[in-house]
Design a protein around this motif. Structure first.
Motif, PDB file in Angstrom:
ATOM      1  N   THR A   1       0.446  -1.102   0.084  1.00  0.00           N
ATOM      2  CA  THR A   1      -0.055  -0.099   0.081  1.00  0.00           C
ATOM      3  C   THR A   1       1.014   0.890  -0.190  1.00  0.00           C
ATOM      4  N   VAL A   2       1.268   2.030   0.594  1.00  0.00           N
ATOM      5  CA  VAL A   2       2.632   2.558   1.407  1.00  0.00           C
ATOM      6  C   VAL A   2       3.569   2.565  -0.229  1.00  0.00           C
ATOM      7  N   ARG A   3       3.838   1.093  -0.640  1.00  0.00           N
ATOM      8  CA  ARG A   3       4.672   1.632  -1.770  1.00  0.00           C
ATOM      9  C   ARG A   3       4.196   1.751  -3.129  1.00  0.00           C
ATOM     10  N   LYS A   4       2.381   1.734  -3.828  1.00  0.00           N
ATOM     11  CA  LYS A   4       1.796   2.182  -4.120  1.00  0.00           C
ATOM     12  C   LYS A   4       1.972   3.983  -4.540  1.00  0.00           C
ATOM     13  N   ALA A   5       1.575   4.025  -3.733  1.00  0.00           N
ATOM     14  CA  ALA A   5       1.712   5.197  -2.845  1.00  0.00           C
ATOM     15  C   ALA A   5       2.555   6.043  -3.088  1.00  0.00           C
ATOM     16  N   ILE A   6       3.764   5.724  -2.795  1.00  0.00           N
ATOM     17  CA  ILE A   6       4.926   6.930  -3.169  1.00  0.00           C
ATOM     18  C   ILE A   6       5.658   6.602  -5.009  1.00  0.00           C
ATOM     19  N   ASN A   7       5.240   5.234  -5.505  1.00  0.00           N
ATOM     20  CA  ASN A   7       5.090   4.982  -6.686  1.00  0.00           C
ATOM     21  C   ASN A   7       4.296   5.912  -7.583  1.00  0.00           C
ATOM     22  N   GLU A   8       2.905   6.723  -7.197  1.00  0.00           N
ATOM     23  CA  GLU A   8       1.702   7.617  -7.291  1.00  0.00           C
ATOM     24  C   GLU A   8       2.918   8.859  -7.753  1.00  0.00           C
ATOM     25  N   ALA A   9       3.561   9.398  -6.223  1.00  0.00           N
ATOM     26  CA  ALA A   9       3.791  10.073  -5.907  1.00  0.00           C
ATOM     27  C   ALA A   9       4.712  11.117  -7.189  1.00  0.00           C
ATOM     28  N   GLY A  10       5.905   9.444  -7.206  1.00  0.00           N
ATOM     29  CA  GLY A  10       6.904   9.760  -8.024  1.00  0.00           C
ATOM     30  C   GLY A  10       6.375   9.788  -9.333  1.00  0.00           C
ATOM     31  N   TYR A  11       5.309   8.804  -9.909  1.00  0.00           N
ATOM     32  CA  TYR A  11       4.899   9.408 -11.249  1.00  0.00           C
ATOM     33  C   TYR A  11       4.753  10.980 -11.111  1.00  0.00           C
ATOM     34  N   GLU A  12       3.933  10.776 -10.134  1.00  0.00           N
ATOM     35  CA  GLU A  12       3.253  11.853 -10.696  1.00  0.00           C
ATOM     36  C   GLU A  12       4.034  13.126 -10.717  1.00  0.00           C
ATOM     37  N   ALA A  13       5.517  13.630  -9.998  1.00  0.00           N
ATOM     38  CA  ALA A  13       6.924  14.441 -10.295  1.00  0.00           C
ATOM     39  C   ALA A  13       7.432  13.934 -11.557  1.00  0.00           C
ATOM     40  N   MET A  14       7.496  13.386 -12.545  1.00  0.00           N
ATOM     41  CA  MET A  14       7.784  13.332 -13.347  1.00  0.00           C
ATOM     42  C   MET A  14       7.084  13.292 -14.971  1.00  0.00           C
ATOM     43  N   HIS A  15       5.813  12.550 -14.280  1.00  0.00           N
ATOM     44  CA  HIS A  15       4.777  12.815 -15.664  1.00  0.00           C
ATOM     45  C   HIS A  15       5.221  14.707 -15.336  1.00  0.00           C
ATOM     46  N   GLU A  16       4.563  15.409 -14.732  1.00  0.00           N
ATOM     47  CA  GLU A  16       5.257  16.994 -14.867  1.00  0.00           C
ATOM     48  C   GLU A  16       6.268  17.481 -15.268  1.00  0.00           C
ATOM     49  N   LEU A  17       7.103  16.704 -14.837  1.00  0.00           N
ATOM     50  CA  LEU A  17       8.457  17.198 -15.357  1.00  0.00           C
ATOM     51  C   LEU A  17       8.507  16.970 -17.073  1.00  0.00           C
ATOM     52  N   LEU A  18       8.082  16.093 -16.961  1.00  0.00           N
ATOM     53  CA  LEU A  18       8.820  15.865 -19.402  1.00  0.00           C
ATOM     54  C   LEU A  18       7.373  16.333 -19.504  1.00  0.00           C
ATOM     55  N   ASP A  19       6.171  16.931 -19.472  1.00  0.00           N
ATOM     56  CA  ASP A  19       5.542  17.855 -19.930  1.00  0.00           C
ATOM     57  C   ASP A  19       6.403  19.352 -19.963  1.00  0.00           C
TER      58      ASP A  19
END
Length: 231
Positions: A83-101
């Motif tokens: 559960t924690v892993r998934k939540a951290i995954n989501e935070a990493g995804y959001e940061a990288m996704h916005e950086l790429l955009d």
């Protein structure tokens, strides 16, 4: 192995420029653009702002994330860990996704050039680290982390929590067309090395789980076994 030595002129921070001529065809952006703009305005022209205070705040947050993971593992075992892993995954995804955009990377560049330059963004912007990068072949690149915000607080095993952020970042890169590679760690500062050394390379097996994620699984299992022994 030697310990890191500072100050150093080696490597580059977020505003640094890589030596490759093709790096001029890259513009790296920031995630959380509105919040970043507000922050820059808040400190503009202020002599009383100390960047170390922001580092202290970030270290407190990083300590909290690690403590939450350990506490949830103790209380809920593998289910809590995931559960924690998934939540951290989501935070990493959001940061990288916005950086790429918010970044521009020329399609004229070779694939590994683009990957290496985006990894520089990951290291110097998302991880606020001092990076020494190198493209080693059309299929691989490497980098040294000469300073990391976690190096003097985390143990080598604690660094596993950061792998979960990177999992999300790799997923975001994959969704932007950069899913054909993986990474591995060869040395870590918290383990006594002079720098953290990473190798990024093209995937050899596209059928199974990314080796980065797979090794995270192994570390997670080790953490749970440690908890069982401790009772």
């Amino acid at each position: 192995m030697g310990k890191p030595s500072y100050p150093t002129r080696e490597g580059l921070w977020a505003k640094g420029k890589r030596d490759e001529k093709s790096y001029k065809k890259v513009r790296l952006g920031m995630p959380y653009a509105e919040a970043v703009s507000q922050f820059r305005q808040a400190i503009l022209g202020r002599d009383d702002f100390d960047p170390a205070a922001l580092f202290v705040w970030g270290t407190m947050q990083a300590t909290a994330v690690l403590n939450i993971l350990k506490a949830v593992e103790r209380a809920f075992g593998k289910e809590g860990q995931e559960t924690v892993r998934k939540a951290i995954n989501e935070a990493g995804y959001e940061a990288m996704h916005e950086l790429l955009d918010n970044s521009e990377v020329s399609e004229e560049l070779d694939e590994m050039e683009r990957v290496s330059y985006l990894i520089t963004a990951l290291n110097t912007i998302l991880y606020a680290s001092l990076e020494r990068p190198k493209i080693t072949s059309p299929d691989s690149c490497e980098f040294d982390i000469l300073w990391c915000p976690h190096q003097d607080r985390y143990t080598a095993f604690d660094c596993r929590v950061q792998r979960y952020f990177v999992e999300g970042m790799l997923d975001a890169l994959s969704d932007h067309g950069y899913g054909d590679f993986t990474a591995r760690v060869e040395t870590l500062i918290p383990k006594g090395a002079e720098f953290c050394h990473f190798v990024v390379e093209k995937l050899k097996d596209h059928a199974g789980k990314n080796p980065w994620h797979k090794y995270s699984d192994e570390l997670g299992e080790r953490a749970l076994k440690k908890r069982e022994k401790q009772g």
